[in-house]
Each structure stands twice: as structure tokens, then as C-alpha cells.
Design an enzyme around this catalytic site. Structure first.
Site, PDB file in Angstrom:
ATOM      1  N   THR A   1       1.523   6.650   0.154  1.00  0.00           N
ATOM      2  CA  THR A   1       0.977   5.967  -0.214  1.00  0.00           C
ATOM      3  C   THR A   1       0.693   5.525  -1.368  1.00  0.00           C
ATOM      4  OG1 THR A   1      -1.203   4.746   0.442  1.00  0.00           O
ATOM      5  CG2 THR A   1      -1.360   7.553  -0.529  1.00  0.00           C
TER       6      THR A   1
ATOM      7  N   SER B   1       0.618  -0.977  -0.208  1.00  0.00           N
ATOM      8  CA  SER B   1      -0.004  -0.032  -0.152  1.00  0.00           C
ATOM      9  C   SER B   1       1.446   0.919   0.022  1.00  0.00           C
ATOM     10  CB  SER B   1      -1.411   0.154   1.287  1.00  0.00           C
ATOM     11  OG  SER B   1      -0.450  -0.426   1.866  1.00  0.00           O
TER      12      SER B   1
ATOM     13  N   THR C   1      -1.935   3.163   4.665  1.00  0.00           N
ATOM     14  CA  THR C   1      -0.861   4.513   4.241  1.00  0.00           C
ATOM     15  C   THR C   1       0.455   4.825   5.327  1.00  0.00           C
ATOM     16  OG1 THR C   1      -2.344   5.514   3.486  1.00  0.00           O
ATOM     17  CG2 THR C   1      -0.496   7.449   4.437  1.00  0.00           C
TER      18      THR C   1
ATOM     19  N   THR D   1      -5.584   7.977   7.859  1.00  0.00           N
ATOM     20  CA  THR D   1      -5.539   6.982   6.350  1.00  0.00           C
ATOM     21  C   THR D   1      -6.544   6.020   6.668  1.00  0.00           C
ATOM     22  OG1 THR D   1      -4.123   4.847   6.729  1.00  0.00           O
ATOM     23  CG2 THR D   1      -4.990   5.758   8.997  1.00  0.00           C
ATOM     24  N   GLY D   2      -7.405   5.221   5.563  1.00  0.00           N
ATOM     25  CA  GLY D   2      -8.670   5.104   5.289  1.00  0.00           C
ATOM     26  C   GLY D   2      -8.890   5.863   3.877  1.00  0.00           C
TER      27      GLY D   2
ATOM     28  N   GLY E   1      -9.216   8.213   1.489  1.00  0.00           N
ATOM     29  CA  GLY E   1      -9.461   9.159   1.830  1.00  0.00           C
ATOM     30  C   GLY E   1     -10.362  10.160   1.624  1.00  0.00           C
TER      31      GLY E   1
ATOM     32  N   ARG F   1      -6.518   9.272 -10.078  1.00  0.00           N
ATOM     33  CA  ARG F   1      -7.444   9.700  -8.597  1.00  0.00           C
ATOM     34  C   ARG F   1      -6.330  10.138  -7.267  1.00  0.00           C
ATOM     35  NH1 ARG F   1      -6.757   7.145  -2.915  1.00  0.00           N
ATOM     36  NH2 ARG F   1      -8.915   7.365  -1.993  1.00  0.00           N
ATOM     37  N   VAL F   2      -6.266  10.473  -6.861  1.00  0.00           N
ATOM     38  CA  VAL F   2      -5.870  11.524  -5.377  1.00  0.00           C
ATOM     39  C   VAL F   2      -6.801  11.254  -4.464  1.00  0.00           C
ATOM     40  CG1 VAL F   2      -4.452  13.437  -4.484  1.00  0.00           C
ATOM     41  CG2 VAL F   2      -4.771  13.091  -7.196  1.00  0.00           C
ATOM     42  N   GLY F   3      -6.347  10.788  -3.131  1.00  0.00           N
ATOM     43  CA  GLY F   3      -6.614  10.717  -2.327  1.00  0.00           C
ATOM     44  C   GLY F   3      -6.194  11.947  -1.393  1.00  0.00           C
ATOM     45  N   ASP F   4      -6.373  11.461   0.069  1.00  0.00           N
ATOM     46  CA  ASP F   4      -6.143  12.185   1.106  1.00  0.00           C
ATOM     47  C   ASP F   4      -4.645  12.823   1.943  1.00  0.00           C
ATOM     48  OD1 ASP F   4      -6.398   9.702   2.020  1.00  0.00           O
ATOM     49  OD2 ASP F   4      -6.737  11.025   4.255  1.00  0.00           O
TER      50      ASP F   4
HETATM   51  N1  ASP Z   1      -5.275   7.356   2.331  1.00  0.00           N
HETATM   52  C1  ASP Z   1      -5.335   6.733   1.271  1.00  0.00           C
HETATM   53  C2  ASP Z   1      -6.093   7.401  -0.271  1.00  0.00           C
HETATM   54  O1  ASP Z   1      -7.389   7.491   0.898  1.00  0.00           O
HETATM   55  C3  ASP Z   1      -5.630   4.807   1.766  1.00  0.00           C
HETATM   56  C4  ASP Z   1      -4.898   4.601   3.022  1.00  0.00           C
HETATM   57  O2  ASP Z   1      -4.942   5.357   4.159  1.00  0.00           O
HETATM   58  O3  ASP Z   1      -5.738   3.291   3.070  1.00  0.00           O
HETATM   59  O4  ASP Z   1      -5.463   7.190  -0.659  1.00  0.00           O
END
Ligand code: ASP
Length: 341
Positions: free
Chosen positions: A220, A84, A202, A253-254, A256, A230-233
Site C-alpha cells: 500500500t 492507494s 491496500t 485494509t482500512g 491501520g 507514518r507507517v500503517g498496519d
Molecule cells: N491499512 C492501510 C494503512 O493504514 C490503508 C488502507 O488499507 O486503507 O496504511
């Protein structure tokens, strides 16, 4: 002269007292930085333990938090077994490994790369964006060109294991973020979730150094099998990471998308500013996600992790299973976060 510095000097003049969590080591008001704090580093998930150890090689010697967090997160970035983050990360649905990362220091300096391909240490590119450009964010091809122009090596980040997982996923091609192992009754034999139990995670790391300064880093490969681009948080300052040297620092994390919606890490820091403990601030942010997306929040994972200026830390998650690692002069631990569900 800053209020903080005046306060510190006044304290030194009055006595060589021990302040809350801080020892005053200097005996005159004229010596620079007369305070030593107890350094501490915290990071997301159990793989944060190895990352913290990397950070500690710098923090433990009195080094700067910024250098420590960069060194720390480079460890999972280079680890091919961590699917990840960085090298070996699971790809997007078109088979590209695209990385998101950001870094922030004690003076609101920050740098970020989004959807960066072919470079193992996205965090170091983010640091270079912070230090060598007038910008904060570089994305996609531009980020890659910048990295190559600054001596980073172009590499294939897709390992055979991650390629295999992606090809298996292509058979169903269903975008289905998995919460985490504990919550999913993952069964390796049947492999009901192609791509493995952790199709996103992450490393978010925040640290305080011996000078009492905070910094953070977050890196991450994002959600496995996401739409290309795609871009996350994680690379978004305020969402995946925020550092305010007066108050504290937070990371997430999680999924985003849910963190971006509430600008999660900034929210956690602002809640600490209002007097919340790190854990209470993280809990409040998680509750904000539930309020915004009540149904969705039951099916996804989001976790926050925070550190305040006193060196106190805490975490909170939507679901069970979120862990975080802590390293200081006193401990090296992995904790299970509390959760709402
Ligand atoms: N936060 C990350 C994202 O959305 C993924 C993760 O931390 O699980 O890209």
C-alpha cells in the site's frame, strides 16, 4: 515426521480416498507430497480481481503460493490509476509517496519494508528482505539503499494526477481518512473531499497452492496525506498480514492504526485456530475494534479477509462498501463483504 505427513501417508496406504477438499493422487506411501489441493487466491477490494488473475498464472499451473501472491500484488503496484498502492499512490502531506509492504510464506518466513520511497515493487523488496537478509523489516532510507543495491530502479512514483490531488488537498490540509465511495455519497462535481473518494486502500492477498501451502502479501501507499514517516498496519506482520500454515491466513485494509491496536490479522488467524470460520473470525476482529474505539469506529473503515486450510474464505468490515475478490478453479468473483454498520 510431522503429524500431518504421517496422516497423509496413512491415508494413502489405506485407500486412494478423497479427503475433505483434497484428492489423494499417489498410490504408494513413498511418493513425495501425495496430495493436491484446490488452489485459491483471495484479495481485498474489487481491484483484487486483476491481481488475482496475475496470481492465478502461477497458482493455476501448480506454482507456489508465495510466488503467486508476489506476482498478484505487483499488478496494482504498477497501475498508475490505483492511487492507494505503489506507482501513482497518493503522497504524504509533504508530497512523498512512501510505500509499506510485507510478505509471509508457509514456514513463518517473512519480510517487510516500511516507508520505502522511489521503488514501484515494494513487495519484491520485502521478499528480498525475507530471503537475503537476517532481518524481517527494513525501513525508510535503509530500505531504499537495500533495494538499489539489489538492482531495483529508482523512480518517481508521484504521477501528475496524484500530484494534482495533493496540491488541491494542500489548500485545506485537513487529514481526513475517507471511508469509501458507497458510504460517503461522494460527489465528483463538488469534490467535497480533495484527493478523491478513496484516499486509502491496500491490496492484501492470501493464497493456497496445490500443495496445500499458504502465503500472503500486502502492499500500500498507506493513508493519503499522512505525516511523513507514518507507517500503517500493512507492513506489520500480525497486523496487516499473517500466515499460519497449520490454520489459515488473514489480511486487512482500512485505517491501520486501529488494526495495529488489536494486531488484527494475527487475531483473525488465532480465532480460526479456535474453530471460528473465516467470516466469523473476521467479524470478531471487527467487533474488537469497536470495543477498543467505539466512537471512532463509526467514522472509519476497516475490513478483514481470511482463508483457512480447507480453502474456505470470508470477510467482515466495519462499514458497507468493502469488497473482495476470489479466484479458484471454480470461480472468479468479487463479493461485497458483510459489515457491522
Ligand atoms: N491499512 C492501510 C494503512 O493504514 C490503508 C488502507 O488499507 O486503507 O496504511
Amino acid at each position: 515426521m510431522s503429524t500431518r505427513r504421517k496422516f497423509l501417508q496413512a491415508s494413502v496406504i489405506s485407500s486412494a480416498a478423497v479427503l475433505t477438499g483434497r484428492q489423494v493422487l499417489a498410490d504408494t506411501a513413498t511418493l513425495p507430497i501425495p496430495v493436491i489441493n484446490n488452489p485459491v487466491v483471495i484479495s481485498t477490494w474489487d481491484f483484487g480481481k486483476a491481481a488475482n488473475a496475475g496470481a492465478w498464472t502461477i497458482l493455476g499451473k501448480g506454482g507456489r503460493a508465495l510466488d503467486a501472491v508476489e506476482a498478484g500484488v505487483k499488478i496494482p503496484e504498477a497501475d498508475p490509476t490505483n492511487q492507494s498502492i505503489g506507482y501513482g499512490g497518493l503522497p504524504d502531506r509533504d508530497g512523498h509517496v512512501t510505500l509499506d509492504a510485507c510478505i509471509m510464506d508457509e514456514q513463518y518466513n517473512c519480510g517487510s519494508v516500511m516507508a520505502l520511497e522511489h521503488i514501484v515493487h515494494a513487495i519484491s523488496v520485502a521478499r528480498l528482505v525475507m530471503e537475503k537478509t537476517p532481518h524481517i523489516v527494513l525501513a525508510g532510507d535503509g530500505a531504499l539503499q537495500f533495494a538499489l543495491a539489489n538492482g531495483f530502479k529508482k523512480e518517481n512514483l508521484l504521477t501528475p494526477e496524484s500530484e494534482r490531488a495533493w496540491k488541491k488537498w494542500l489548500k485545506t490540509a485537513k487529514y481526513d481518512p475517507v471511508i469509501n465511495v458507497e458510504n460517503q455519497l461522494y460527489n465528483k462535481e463538488n469534490d467535497p473531499m480533495p484527493g478523491g473518494p478513496n484516499n486509502h486502500d491496500t491490496i492484501g492477498m492470501v493464497a493456497m497452492d496445490a500443495g496445500g501451502n499458504l502465503s500472503g502479501a500486502c502492499t500500500t501507499s498507506g493513508m493519503a496525506y499522512k505525516i511523513h514517516g507514518r507507517v500503517g498496519d500493512s507492513p506489520i506482520i500480525g497486523a496487516g498480514l499473517y500466515v499460519d500454515n497449520e490454520i489459515g491466513a488473514a489480511t486487512s485494509t482500512g485505517v491501520g492504526e486501529e488494526v495495529i491496536r488489536i494486531v488484527g490479522s494475527h487475531l483473525v488467524v488465532e480465532l480460526m485456530r479456535q474453530g471460528h470460520s473465516p467470516e466469523a473470525a473476521c467479524k470478531e476482529a471487527v467487533q474488537r475494534i469497536i470495543k477498543r474505539s467505539p466512537e471512532k469506529s463509526k467514522k472509519i473503515q476497516v475490513g478483514f479477509l481470511a482463508l483457512n486450510k480447507k480453502g474456505e474464505y470470508g470477510a467482515y468490515a466495519l462499514q458497507k462498501g468493502f469488497t473482495y475478490a476470489v479466484k479458484s478453479g471454480k470461480e472468479e468473483s468479487v463479493y461485497a463483504s458483510k459489515s457491522i454498520y
